[in-house]
Design a protein around this motif. Structure first.
Motif, PDB file in Angstrom:
ATOM      1  N   VAL A 230     -33.687 -36.810 -54.010  1.00  0.00           N
ATOM      2  CA  VAL A 230     -33.303 -35.501 -54.532  1.00  0.00           C
ATOM      3  C   VAL A 230     -34.513 -34.580 -54.627  1.00  0.00           C
ATOM      4  N   SER A 231     -35.651 -35.119 -55.040  1.00  0.00           N
ATOM      5  CA  SER A 231     -36.861 -34.306 -55.150  1.00  0.00           C
ATOM      6  C   SER A 231     -37.328 -33.827 -53.784  1.00  0.00           C
ATOM      7  N   ARG A 232     -37.266 -34.709 -52.805  1.00  0.00           N
ATOM      8  CA  ARG A 232     -37.667 -34.304 -51.462  1.00  0.00           C
ATOM      9  C   ARG A 232     -36.699 -33.259 -50.891  1.00  0.00           C
ATOM     10  N   GLN A 233     -35.424 -33.403 -51.224  1.00  0.00           N
ATOM     11  CA  GLN A 233     -34.452 -32.420 -50.782  1.00  0.00           C
ATOM     12  C   GLN A 233     -34.707 -31.063 -51.425  1.00  0.00           C
ATOM     13  N   ALA A 234     -35.146 -31.050 -52.683  1.00  0.00           N
ATOM     14  CA  ALA A 234     -35.470 -29.789 -53.354  1.00  0.00           C
ATOM     15  C   ALA A 234     -36.610 -29.073 -52.634  1.00  0.00           C
ATOM     16  N   PHE A 235     -37.630 -29.822 -52.205  1.00  0.00           N
ATOM     17  CA  PHE A 235     -38.710 -29.220 -51.429  1.00  0.00           C
ATOM     18  C   PHE A 235     -38.189 -28.707 -50.092  1.00  0.00           C
ATOM     19  N   ALA A 236     -37.278 -29.467 -49.468  1.00  0.00           N
ATOM     20  CA  ALA A 236     -36.716 -29.024 -48.196  1.00  0.00           C
ATOM     21  C   ALA A 236     -35.946 -27.719 -48.362  1.00  0.00           C
ATOM     22  N   GLN A 237     -35.269 -27.567 -49.499  1.00  0.00           N
ATOM     23  CA  GLN A 237     -34.500 -26.348 -49.731  1.00  0.00           C
ATOM     24  C   GLN A 237     -35.409 -25.132 -49.890  1.00  0.00           C
ATOM     25  N   ILE A 238     -36.455 -25.251 -50.685  1.00  0.00           N
ATOM     26  CA  ILE A 238     -37.318 -24.068 -50.840  1.00  0.00           C
ATOM     27  C   ILE A 238     -38.107 -23.815 -49.553  1.00  0.00           C
ATOM     28  N   GLY A 239     -38.452 -24.897 -48.823  1.00  0.00           N
ATOM     29  CA  GLY A 239     -39.123 -24.718 -47.544  1.00  0.00           C
ATOM     30  C   GLY A 239     -38.261 -23.983 -46.539  1.00  0.00           C
ATOM     31  N   HIS A 240     -36.965 -24.276 -46.556  1.00  0.00           N
ATOM     32  CA  HIS A 240     -36.031 -23.589 -45.662  1.00  0.00           C
ATOM     33  C   HIS A 240     -36.085 -22.083 -45.885  1.00  0.00           C
ATOM     34  N   TRP A 241     -35.986 -21.669 -47.136  1.00  0.00           N
ATOM     35  CA  TRP A 241     -35.965 -20.237 -47.431  1.00  0.00           C
ATOM     36  C   TRP A 241     -37.326 -19.588 -47.211  1.00  0.00           C
ATOM     37  N   LEU A 242     -38.381 -20.328 -47.517  1.00  0.00           N
ATOM     38  CA  LEU A 242     -39.713 -19.780 -47.312  1.00  0.00           C
ATOM     39  C   LEU A 242     -39.978 -19.561 -45.822  1.00  0.00           C
ATOM     40  N   GLY A 243     -39.567 -20.503 -44.993  1.00  0.00           N
ATOM     41  CA  GLY A 243     -39.733 -20.347 -43.553  1.00  0.00           C
ATOM     42  C   GLY A 243     -39.010 -19.130 -43.019  1.00  0.00           C
ATOM     43  N   ILE A 244     -37.830 -18.869 -43.540  1.00  0.00           N
ATOM     44  CA  ILE A 244     -37.077 -17.683 -43.121  1.00  0.00           C
ATOM     45  C   ILE A 244     -37.820 -16.416 -43.531  1.00  0.00           C
ATOM     46  N   GLY A 245     -38.385 -16.418 -44.744  1.00  0.00           N
ATOM     47  CA  GLY A 245     -39.157 -15.257 -45.189  1.00  0.00           C
ATOM     48  C   GLY A 245     -40.375 -15.006 -44.316  1.00  0.00           C
ATOM     49  N   LEU A 246     -41.076 -16.078 -43.942  1.00  0.00           N
ATOM     50  CA  LEU A 246     -42.227 -15.940 -43.054  1.00  0.00           C
ATOM     51  C   LEU A 246     -41.801 -15.374 -41.699  1.00  0.00           C
ATOM     52  N   ALA A 247     -40.689 -15.867 -41.179  1.00  0.00           N
ATOM     53  CA  ALA A 247     -40.203 -15.390 -39.887  1.00  0.00           C
ATOM     54  C   ALA A 247     -39.849 -13.904 -39.943  1.00  0.00           C
ATOM     55  N   ASP A 248     -39.255 -13.477 -41.044  1.00  0.00           N
ATOM     56  CA  ASP A 248     -38.928 -12.052 -41.196  1.00  0.00           C
ATOM     57  C   ASP A 248     -40.189 -11.197 -41.131  1.00  0.00           C
ATOM     58  N   LEU A 271     -43.924 -29.475 -48.800  1.00  0.00           N
ATOM     59  CA  LEU A 271     -43.466 -28.101 -48.644  1.00  0.00           C
ATOM     60  C   LEU A 271     -43.801 -27.551 -47.264  1.00  0.00           C
ATOM     61  N   LEU A 272     -45.009 -27.813 -46.774  1.00  0.00           N
ATOM     62  CA  LEU A 272     -45.428 -27.235 -45.499  1.00  0.00           C
ATOM     63  C   LEU A 272     -44.565 -27.731 -44.344  1.00  0.00           C
ATOM     64  N   ARG A 276     -42.550 -25.034 -42.113  1.00  0.00           N
ATOM     65  CA  ARG A 276     -42.894 -24.817 -40.696  1.00  0.00           C
ATOM     66  C   ARG A 276     -41.690 -25.038 -39.795  1.00  0.00           C
ATOM     67  N   ARG A 277     -40.879 -26.045 -40.089  1.00  0.00           N
ATOM     68  CA  ARG A 277     -39.690 -26.293 -39.256  1.00  0.00           C
ATOM     69  C   ARG A 277     -38.713 -25.133 -39.352  1.00  0.00           C
ATOM     70  N   SER A 278     -38.483 -24.647 -40.552  1.00  0.00           N
ATOM     71  CA  SER A 278     -37.578 -23.520 -40.738  1.00  0.00           C
ATOM     72  C   SER A 278     -38.112 -22.264 -40.046  1.00  0.00           C
ATOM     73  N   PRO A 290     -46.039 -15.531 -28.355  1.00  0.00           N
ATOM     74  CA  PRO A 290     -46.908 -16.101 -29.386  1.00  0.00           C
ATOM     75  C   PRO A 290     -46.464 -15.683 -30.781  1.00  0.00           C
ATOM     76  N   VAL A 291     -46.618 -16.592 -31.726  1.00  0.00           N
ATOM     77  CA  VAL A 291     -46.328 -16.273 -33.123  1.00  0.00           C
ATOM     78  C   VAL A 291     -47.462 -16.821 -33.986  1.00  0.00           C
ATOM     79  N   ALA A 292     -47.580 -16.289 -35.187  1.00  0.00           N
ATOM     80  CA  ALA A 292     -48.667 -16.664 -36.085  1.00  0.00           C
ATOM     81  C   ALA A 292     -48.541 -18.109 -36.529  1.00  0.00           C
ATOM     82  N   GLU A 293     -49.670 -18.773 -36.648  1.00  0.00           N
ATOM     83  CA  GLU A 293     -49.728 -20.120 -37.202  1.00  0.00           C
ATOM     84  C   GLU A 293     -49.589 -20.057 -38.721  1.00  0.00           C
TER      85      GLU A 293
END
Length: 315
Positions: A230-248, A271-272, A276-278, A290-293
Protein backbone atom coordinates in the motif's frame (compact mmCIF):
# COMPACT_ATOMS: atom_id res chain seq x y z
CA UNK A 1 36.39 36.59 -3.51
CA UNK A 2 32.95 38.12 -2.98
CA UNK A 3 31.09 36.76 0.03
CA UNK A 4 27.38 37.15 0.56
CA UNK A 5 24.85 35.91 3.11
CA UNK A 6 21.88 33.75 2.26
CA UNK A 7 19.00 33.43 4.71
CA UNK A 8 16.32 30.76 4.33
CA UNK A 9 13.17 31.48 6.36
CA UNK A 10 10.56 28.85 7.04
CA UNK A 11 7.73 28.44 9.49
CA UNK A 12 10.00 26.76 12.05
CA UNK A 13 13.57 27.95 11.37
CA UNK A 14 15.71 30.82 10.14
CA UNK A 15 18.87 29.37 8.59
CA UNK A 16 21.70 31.60 7.42
CA UNK A 17 25.03 31.01 5.75
CA UNK A 18 28.03 32.83 4.31
CA UNK A 19 28.48 31.72 0.70
CA UNK A 20 31.35 32.29 -1.71
CA UNK A 21 31.15 32.78 -5.48
CA UNK A 22 31.59 29.04 -6.07
CA UNK A 23 28.52 28.19 -4.00
CA UNK A 24 30.46 26.94 -0.97
CA UNK A 25 28.85 27.59 2.42
CA UNK A 26 31.68 28.82 4.64
CA UNK A 27 29.73 29.40 7.85
CA UNK A 28 26.21 28.68 9.11
CA UNK A 29 23.87 29.61 11.89
CA UNK A 30 20.26 28.79 12.70
CA UNK A 31 17.49 30.08 14.95
CA UNK A 32 13.90 29.07 15.67
CA UNK A 33 11.24 31.14 13.92
CA UNK A 34 8.78 32.94 16.25
CA UNK A 35 6.27 32.66 13.43
CA UNK A 36 3.33 34.28 15.22
CA UNK A 37 5.26 37.45 16.13
CA UNK A 38 6.23 39.72 13.23
CA UNK A 39 8.61 41.92 15.22
CA UNK A 40 10.45 38.99 16.80
CA UNK A 41 10.79 37.24 13.44
CA UNK A 42 12.37 40.35 11.94
CA UNK A 43 14.76 40.60 14.85
CA UNK A 44 15.78 36.94 14.57
CA UNK A 45 16.64 37.50 10.90
CA UNK A 46 18.69 40.57 11.81
CA UNK A 47 20.51 38.60 14.53
CA UNK A 48 21.38 35.81 12.09
CA UNK A 49 22.75 38.27 9.54
CA UNK A 50 24.62 40.34 12.14
CA UNK A 51 26.30 37.27 13.62
CA UNK A 52 27.54 36.10 10.22
CA UNK A 53 28.55 39.58 9.03
CA UNK A 54 30.57 40.19 12.19
CA UNK A 55 32.90 37.31 11.33
CA UNK A 56 33.07 37.62 7.52
CA UNK A 57 33.53 40.51 5.04
CA UNK A 58 30.17 40.11 3.32
CA UNK A 59 28.84 42.51 0.71
CA UNK A 60 25.11 41.76 0.47
CA UNK A 61 22.27 39.67 1.88
CA UNK A 62 19.69 37.52 0.10
CA UNK A 63 16.60 36.36 1.97
CA UNK A 64 14.36 33.51 0.85
CA UNK A 65 10.93 33.67 2.47
CA UNK A 66 7.97 31.31 2.16
CA UNK A 67 5.34 33.61 0.71
CA UNK A 68 4.47 36.00 -2.09
CA UNK A 69 7.13 38.64 -2.69
CA UNK A 70 6.47 41.87 -4.59
CA UNK A 71 8.13 42.63 -7.94
CA UNK A 72 10.75 44.87 -6.30
CA UNK A 73 12.02 42.00 -4.13
CA UNK A 74 11.40 44.09 -1.05
CA UNK A 75 8.04 43.31 0.55
CA UNK A 76 6.47 40.05 1.69
CA UNK A 77 2.90 40.50 0.51
CA UNK A 78 1.60 37.39 2.25
CA UNK A 79 3.15 34.41 4.02
CA UNK A 80 1.10 31.30 4.82
CA UNK A 81 3.11 30.17 7.86
CA UNK A 82 4.37 33.49 9.27
CA UNK A 83 2.28 36.48 10.38
CA UNK A 84 3.54 38.68 7.52
CA UNK A 85 1.14 40.88 5.58
CA UNK A 86 2.69 43.60 3.37
CA UNK A 87 5.88 43.33 5.42
CA UNK A 88 8.70 45.68 4.21
CA UNK A 89 11.36 43.13 5.09
CA UNK A 90 14.14 44.32 2.77
CA UNK A 91 14.27 47.87 4.08
CA UNK A 92 14.03 46.81 7.72
CA UNK A 93 16.89 44.31 7.53
CA UNK A 94 19.04 46.55 5.34
CA UNK A 95 18.75 49.45 7.76
CA UNK A 96 19.55 47.20 10.72
CA UNK A 97 22.68 45.58 9.26
CA UNK A 98 23.83 48.35 6.89
CA UNK A 99 24.05 46.03 3.87
CA UNK A 100 22.16 45.75 0.57
CA UNK A 101 19.33 43.20 0.86
CA UNK A 102 17.03 41.42 -1.58
CA UNK A 103 13.99 39.32 -0.64
CA UNK A 104 12.82 36.44 -2.82
CA UNK A 105 10.37 33.54 -2.61
CA UNK A 106 11.89 30.49 -0.91
CA UNK A 107 11.13 28.11 -3.79
CA UNK A 108 12.68 30.56 -6.23
CA UNK A 109 15.93 30.80 -4.27
CA UNK A 110 16.14 27.00 -3.96
CA UNK A 111 15.57 26.66 -7.70
CA UNK A 112 18.23 29.26 -8.42
CA UNK A 113 20.67 27.42 -6.16
CA UNK A 114 20.10 24.20 -8.08
CA UNK A 115 20.43 26.01 -11.42
CA UNK A 116 23.72 27.65 -10.50
CA UNK A 117 25.39 25.01 -8.34
CA UNK A 118 23.27 21.87 -8.14
CA UNK A 119 21.46 19.42 -10.39
CA UNK A 120 21.10 21.91 -13.27
CA UNK A 121 24.53 23.55 -13.02
CA UNK A 122 25.48 22.35 -16.51
CA UNK A 123 22.42 23.98 -18.06
CA UNK A 124 23.05 27.40 -19.55
CA UNK A 125 19.52 28.40 -20.47
CA UNK A 126 16.60 26.86 -18.63
CA UNK A 127 15.33 24.69 -15.81
CA UNK A 128 12.06 23.98 -14.04
CA UNK A 129 12.12 22.77 -10.44
CA UNK A 130 9.26 21.23 -8.49
CA UNK A 131 9.76 21.18 -4.71
CA UNK A 132 7.70 18.36 -3.25
CA UNK A 133 7.12 18.66 0.48
CA UNK A 134 3.92 18.92 2.48
CA UNK A 135 2.77 21.02 -0.46
CA UNK A 136 4.34 21.74 -3.85
CA UNK A 137 6.37 24.79 -4.77
CA UNK A 138 8.36 25.59 -7.83
CA UNK A 139 10.83 27.76 -9.64
CA UNK A 140 11.41 28.49 -13.33
CA UNK A 141 14.59 29.68 -15.02
CA UNK A 142 14.40 30.81 -18.66
CA UNK A 143 17.16 32.49 -20.60
CA UNK A 144 19.38 32.19 -17.55
CA UNK A 145 17.06 34.30 -15.38
CA UNK A 146 14.39 33.53 -12.79
CA UNK A 147 10.85 33.91 -14.08
CA UNK A 148 9.13 36.08 -11.49
CA UNK A 149 6.11 37.38 -13.37
CA UNK A 150 4.62 40.85 -13.61
CA UNK A 151 3.73 40.88 -9.92
CA UNK A 152 6.55 38.76 -8.51
CA UNK A 153 4.45 35.66 -7.84
CA UNK A 154 5.07 33.40 -10.86
CA UNK A 155 5.87 29.67 -10.71
CA UNK A 156 3.18 28.57 -8.25
CA UNK A 157 3.46 25.16 -9.88
CA UNK A 158 1.55 23.34 -7.16
CA UNK A 159 -1.61 25.13 -8.17
CA UNK A 160 -1.87 23.95 -11.74
CA UNK A 161 -5.15 22.11 -12.28
CA UNK A 162 -4.85 18.32 -12.21
CA UNK A 163 -8.39 17.06 -11.51
CA UNK A 164 -11.38 19.29 -12.34
CA UNK A 165 -13.65 19.59 -9.30
CA UNK A 166 -11.17 17.51 -7.33
CA UNK A 167 -9.98 17.85 -3.73
CA UNK A 168 -10.21 21.31 -2.18
CA UNK A 169 -6.79 22.98 -2.06
CA UNK A 170 -5.55 25.44 0.54
CA UNK A 171 -5.48 28.11 -2.17
CA UNK A 172 -9.27 27.88 -2.48
CA UNK A 173 -9.42 26.04 -5.81
CA UNK A 174 -10.43 22.42 -6.34
CA UNK A 175 -8.17 19.83 -7.95
CA UNK A 176 -4.72 21.48 -7.81
CA UNK A 177 -1.80 19.15 -8.45
CA UNK A 178 -0.64 19.86 -4.89
CA UNK A 179 -3.58 17.77 -3.72
CA UNK A 180 -2.42 14.76 -5.75
CA UNK A 181 1.40 14.84 -5.85
CA UNK A 182 2.56 16.27 -2.50
CA UNK A 183 3.52 14.83 0.87
CA UNK A 184 0.00 15.60 2.04
CA UNK A 185 -1.38 13.59 -0.88
CA UNK A 186 1.01 10.71 -0.14
CA UNK A 187 -0.42 10.40 3.37
CA UNK A 188 -4.00 10.68 2.15
CA UNK A 189 -3.47 7.94 -0.44
CA UNK A 190 -1.74 5.70 2.10
CA UNK A 191 -4.44 6.13 4.74
CA UNK A 192 -7.15 5.35 2.20
CA UNK A 193 -5.29 2.26 1.02
CA UNK A 194 -4.73 1.03 4.58
CA UNK A 195 -8.44 1.40 5.37
CA UNK A 196 -9.56 -0.30 2.17
CA UNK A 197 -6.93 -3.08 2.02
CA UNK A 198 -5.50 -3.62 5.50
CA UNK A 199 -4.11 -7.00 4.48
CA UNK A 200 -1.78 -5.20 2.02
CA UNK A 201 -0.75 -2.57 4.58
CA UNK A 202 0.39 -4.75 7.47
CA UNK A 203 3.78 -3.10 7.79
CA UNK A 204 2.39 0.40 7.51
CA UNK A 205 -0.38 -0.19 10.03
CA UNK A 206 2.10 -1.71 12.44
CA UNK A 207 4.08 1.53 12.39
CA UNK A 208 0.86 3.48 13.02
CA UNK A 209 -0.23 1.33 15.96
CA UNK A 210 -3.03 -0.21 13.92
CA UNK A 211 -4.82 3.11 13.30
CA UNK A 212 -4.83 4.28 9.67
CA UNK A 213 -5.59 7.85 10.76
CA UNK A 214 -2.24 8.00 12.60
CA UNK A 215 -0.20 7.27 9.46
CA UNK A 216 2.43 9.93 8.70
CA UNK A 217 4.68 10.64 5.76
CA UNK A 218 7.83 9.19 7.34
CA UNK A 219 5.87 6.04 8.16
CA UNK A 220 4.80 5.67 4.53
CA UNK A 221 8.41 6.09 3.37
CA UNK A 222 9.76 3.58 5.89
CA UNK A 223 7.07 1.02 5.09
CA UNK A 224 7.54 1.46 1.34
CA UNK A 225 11.28 0.94 1.69
CA UNK A 226 10.48 -2.31 3.53
CA UNK A 227 8.21 -3.43 0.67
CA UNK A 228 4.76 -2.57 2.04
CA UNK A 229 2.42 -2.77 -1.01
CA UNK A 230 0.00 0.00 0.00
CA UNK A 231 2.85 2.39 0.80
CA UNK A 232 4.55 1.72 -2.50
CA UNK A 233 1.25 2.22 -4.29
CA UNK A 234 0.85 5.61 -2.56
CA UNK A 235 4.22 6.68 -3.98
CA UNK A 236 3.15 5.39 -7.40
CA UNK A 237 0.01 7.51 -7.21
CA UNK A 238 1.75 10.78 -6.42
CA UNK A 239 4.46 9.93 -8.98
CA UNK A 240 1.77 9.48 -11.62
CA UNK A 241 0.39 12.96 -11.06
CA UNK A 242 3.80 14.56 -10.68
CA UNK A 243 4.93 13.09 -14.00
CA UNK A 244 1.89 14.55 -15.71
CA UNK A 245 2.67 17.96 -14.20
CA UNK A 246 6.25 17.78 -15.45
CA UNK A 247 5.05 16.82 -18.92
CA UNK A 248 2.66 19.79 -18.99
CA UNK A 249 5.53 22.17 -18.20
CA UNK A 250 7.66 20.62 -20.96
CA UNK A 251 4.88 21.17 -23.46
CA UNK A 252 4.66 24.84 -22.46
CA UNK A 253 8.29 25.84 -21.88
CA UNK A 254 10.60 23.10 -23.23
CA UNK A 255 13.33 23.49 -20.55
CA UNK A 256 16.78 21.90 -20.65
CA UNK A 257 16.38 20.12 -17.30
CA UNK A 258 13.62 19.26 -14.81
CA UNK A 259 14.63 19.09 -11.16
CA UNK A 260 12.71 17.51 -8.30
CA UNK A 261 13.51 18.75 -4.80
CA UNK A 262 11.88 18.84 -1.38
CA UNK A 263 11.61 16.38 1.46
CA UNK A 264 9.48 13.77 -0.30
CA UNK A 265 12.13 13.36 -3.01
CA UNK A 266 14.51 11.98 -0.38
CA UNK A 267 12.58 8.72 -0.81
CA UNK A 268 14.64 8.27 -4.00
CA UNK A 269 13.44 5.84 -6.63
CA UNK A 270 10.22 5.18 -4.72
CA UNK A 271 9.08 8.52 -6.13
CA UNK A 272 11.50 9.14 -9.00
CA UNK A 273 10.72 5.80 -10.67
CA UNK A 274 6.96 6.24 -11.09
CA UNK A 275 7.39 9.95 -11.80
CA UNK A 276 9.77 9.31 -14.68
CA UNK A 277 7.54 6.56 -16.10
CA UNK A 278 4.47 8.78 -15.97
CA UNK A 279 6.43 11.66 -17.51
CA UNK A 280 7.65 9.53 -20.43
CA UNK A 281 4.18 8.07 -21.00
CA UNK A 282 2.61 11.53 -21.02
CA UNK A 283 5.04 12.68 -23.71
CA UNK A 284 4.90 9.53 -25.84
CA UNK A 285 3.26 11.42 -28.69
CA UNK A 286 6.41 13.54 -29.11
CA UNK A 287 8.15 10.54 -30.64
CA UNK A 288 11.86 11.11 -31.06
CA UNK A 289 11.79 14.81 -30.19
CA UNK A 290 14.19 15.66 -27.33
CA UNK A 291 12.73 16.27 -23.90
CA UNK A 292 14.24 17.42 -20.61
CA UNK A 293 15.83 14.90 -18.28
CA UNK A 294 14.31 14.56 -14.80
CA UNK A 295 16.95 14.84 -12.07
CA UNK A 296 16.80 14.88 -8.27
CA UNK A 297 17.99 18.03 -6.53
CA UNK A 298 21.54 17.90 -5.20
CA UNK A 299 21.91 20.72 -2.67
CA UNK A 300 19.45 19.44 -0.07
CA UNK A 301 18.62 21.87 2.71
CA UNK A 302 21.38 24.30 1.66
CA UNK A 303 19.73 25.14 -1.68
CA UNK A 304 17.80 28.08 -0.29
CA UNK A 305 20.80 29.57 1.48
CA UNK A 306 23.08 29.17 -1.55
CA UNK A 307 20.49 30.47 -4.01
CA UNK A 308 19.58 33.50 -1.92
CA UNK A 309 23.24 34.40 -1.44
CA UNK A 310 23.96 34.14 -5.17
CA UNK A 311 20.96 36.30 -6.07
CA UNK A 312 22.24 38.90 -3.62
CA UNK A 313 25.66 38.75 -5.33
CA UNK A 314 23.98 39.37 -8.70
CA UNK A 315 21.78 42.19 -7.39
Amino acid sequence: MTLTIGVDIGGTKVAGGVVDADGNVLARTRRDTPADDVAKTRDVIVDVVADLAAAHPVEAVGIGAAGWIDADRSTVLFAPNIAWRDEPLRDYVSAAVNLPVIVENDANVAAWGEFRYGAARHADDSMIMFTVGTGIGGGIVLGGELVRGAHGIAAELGHMLAVPEGHLCGCGRHGCIEQYASGHALVRFARAGARQEPDRAVGLLELAGGDAELITGPMVTAAAQAGDPVSRQAFAQIGHWLGIGLADMVQILDPEILVLGGGVVEAGDLLLGPTRRSYVDALAQRGKLPVAEVRPAELGNTAGTVGAADLARRR
